[in-house]
Design an enzyme around this catalytic site. Structure first.
Site, PDB file in Angstrom:
ATOM      1  N   ARG A   1    -103.792  22.978 -62.226  1.00  0.00           N
ATOM      2  CA  ARG A   1    -103.259  24.338 -62.216  1.00  0.00           C
ATOM      3  C   ARG A   1    -103.946  25.307 -63.188  1.00  0.00           C
ATOM      4  O   ARG A   1    -103.567  26.468 -63.255  1.00  0.00           O
ATOM      5  CB  ARG A   1    -101.749  24.347 -62.495  1.00  0.00           C
ATOM      6  CG  ARG A   1    -100.952  23.523 -61.511  1.00  0.00           C
ATOM      7  CD  ARG A   1     -99.495  23.912 -61.513  1.00  0.00           C
ATOM      8  NE  ARG A   1     -98.841  23.660 -62.786  1.00  0.00           N
ATOM      9  CZ  ARG A   1     -97.549  23.927 -63.018  1.00  0.00           C
ATOM     10  NH1 ARG A   1     -96.792  24.451 -62.059  1.00  0.00           N
ATOM     11  NH2 ARG A   1     -97.017  23.679 -64.185  1.00  0.00           N
ATOM     12  N   ASP A   2    -104.937  24.855 -63.947  1.00  0.00           N
ATOM     13  CA  ASP A   2    -105.664  25.771 -64.841  1.00  0.00           C
ATOM     14  C   ASP A   2    -107.120  25.313 -64.965  1.00  0.00           C
ATOM     15  O   ASP A   2    -107.670  25.181 -66.060  1.00  0.00           O
ATOM     16  CB  ASP A   2    -104.993  25.811 -66.206  1.00  0.00           C
ATOM     17  CG  ASP A   2    -105.513  26.979 -67.056  1.00  0.00           C
ATOM     18  OD1 ASP A   2    -106.045  27.951 -66.466  1.00  0.00           O
ATOM     19  OD2 ASP A   2    -105.398  26.914 -68.293  1.00  0.00           O
ATOM     20  N   LEU A   3    -107.745  25.075 -63.821  1.00  0.00           N
ATOM     21  CA  LEU A   3    -109.121  24.582 -63.800  1.00  0.00           C
ATOM     22  C   LEU A   3    -110.069  25.780 -63.937  1.00  0.00           C
ATOM     23  O   LEU A   3    -110.294  26.528 -62.979  1.00  0.00           O
ATOM     24  CB  LEU A   3    -109.391  23.825 -62.507  1.00  0.00           C
ATOM     25  CG  LEU A   3    -110.692  23.020 -62.457  1.00  0.00           C
ATOM     26  CD1 LEU A   3    -110.674  21.912 -63.499  1.00  0.00           C
ATOM     27  CD2 LEU A   3    -110.882  22.434 -61.060  1.00  0.00           C
TER      28      LEU A   3
END
Length: 337
Positions: free
Chosen positions: A51-53
């Site tokens: 979710r935060d790549l």
């Protein structure tokens, strides 16, 4: 906490921009394949959505070894379930997150497509100083195409598939990996060759180390053997020197404490016997009886002088000499002159 070596992928972007350079296609595929393998493990094995790549959460180590970091916003979900939390960096967020719709693992596929685009152009695919304009670009998947002639068509095709705005039509990470199967096979062949080289090098080092230890053990055994031989020789020499010094002291004490004729003071061993024979067979002696009586007197004097000494060795030596002269007295009187 594990210390991760290397630098974030975002710093590599800034460095290449300053130098006005670009990633080579081989290096792009090397990094992208590792990202696909990592996401496949997260999505299929652990059911985790990162979710935060972003480029700042992708570390490049030695030889572009990829490590995904910062799992603070990661979420493990149940099978066939959806997530609804609006989290992550807006530049790499998928249209579902921007529209506050439920999303799943394909949100990471959108993010990895954005990273692939930035590796090719050194710029994010969606950027605007106005948040509403940025959201519109993300929802419509409106981005500048990759310049022609720099990379192969496969790079543009993979970017287009990952940045599909409709989540239902967007491929998952397994489909993306199948699209680059030929590139991945080359990458895996390179890994296999590198592994074989490392195994051979490790085997050579192991054999070298084994030979070193075997030689060291042989040297140690030889050294211990030489030390044992030297110790034995030193012990034997010490024993001989101590025995010879004891005999010499006994001999000197004997001649110092006895009043024998002058011929005995300068003779030893066989010379003593020879001197005695010459004294007994001397033509100047009148009779053997006189010689024996004279020797008896000498022995009596010697016995009297040694009576004050308490050494048993001296007493035994005087006794042997006296017995030898007594035996000579008992021999026949007739001697050849």
């Amino acid at each position: 906490m594990e210390l991760i070596e290397g630098a974030p992928l975002g710093e590599h972007f800034h460095s290449l921009k300053e130098k006005q350079q670009h990633f080579s296609e081989e290096r792009i595929w090397n990094i992208f394949i590792q990202l696909c393998l990592a996401l496949r493990y997260l999505h299929k094995e652990k059911r985790i959505v990162h979710r935060d790549l972003t480029p700042n959460n992708i570390m490049l180590g030695d030889k572009d070894k990829v490590t995904i970091t910062d799992f603070g916003l990661a979420k493990q979900k149940q099978e066939n379930s959806k997530l609804t939390s609006v989290v992550g960096t807006i530049l790499y967020s998928c249209p579902e997150v921007v529209k506050s719709e439920p999303y799943g693992e394909k949100a990471d596929v959108w993010a990895v497509g954005c990273v692939l685009y930035q590796m090719a152009t050194l710029n994010p695919p969606f950027y605007s100083t106005n948040m509403l304009s940025l959201a519109t670009k993300i929802v419509e998947a409106a981005y500048e195409p990759v310049p022609d002639g720099i990379f192969s068509e496969k790079v543009s095709a993979i970017i287009k598939r990952c940045l599909t705005p409709d989540a239902e039509n967007r491929p998952d990470i397994v489909e993306v990996s199948s699209m680059i199967s030929d590139v991945m096979m080359k990458y895996l062949d390179g890994l296999s060759t590198t592994q074989l080289v490392l195994e051979r090098k490790l085997e050579r080092e192991r054999r070298r180390t084994q030979r070193y230890f075997m030689e060291a053990n042989r040297n140690a055994v030889t050294c211990h053997h030489h030390l044992a031989v030297l110790s034995q020789e030193h012990y034997e020499k010490s024993s001989l020197s101590s025995s010879s010094s004891g005999a010499a002291s006994l001999k000197s004490d004997f001649f110092e404490n006895t009043d024998l004729p002058e011929n005995f003071h300068h003779s030893s061993g066989k010379d003593v016997d020879k001197t005695c024979d010459e004294a007994l067979s001397d033509d100047n002696c009148t009779t053997e009886k006189d010689v024996f009586s004279e020797l008896d007197d000498e022995l009596d004097v010697s016995d009297n002088s040694s009576s004050s000494s308490s050494s048993p060795l001296k007493d035994s030596a005087f006794g042997m000499i006296k017995r030898s002269f007594s035996a000579l007295e008992r021999q026949p009187q007739a001697r050849q002159v």
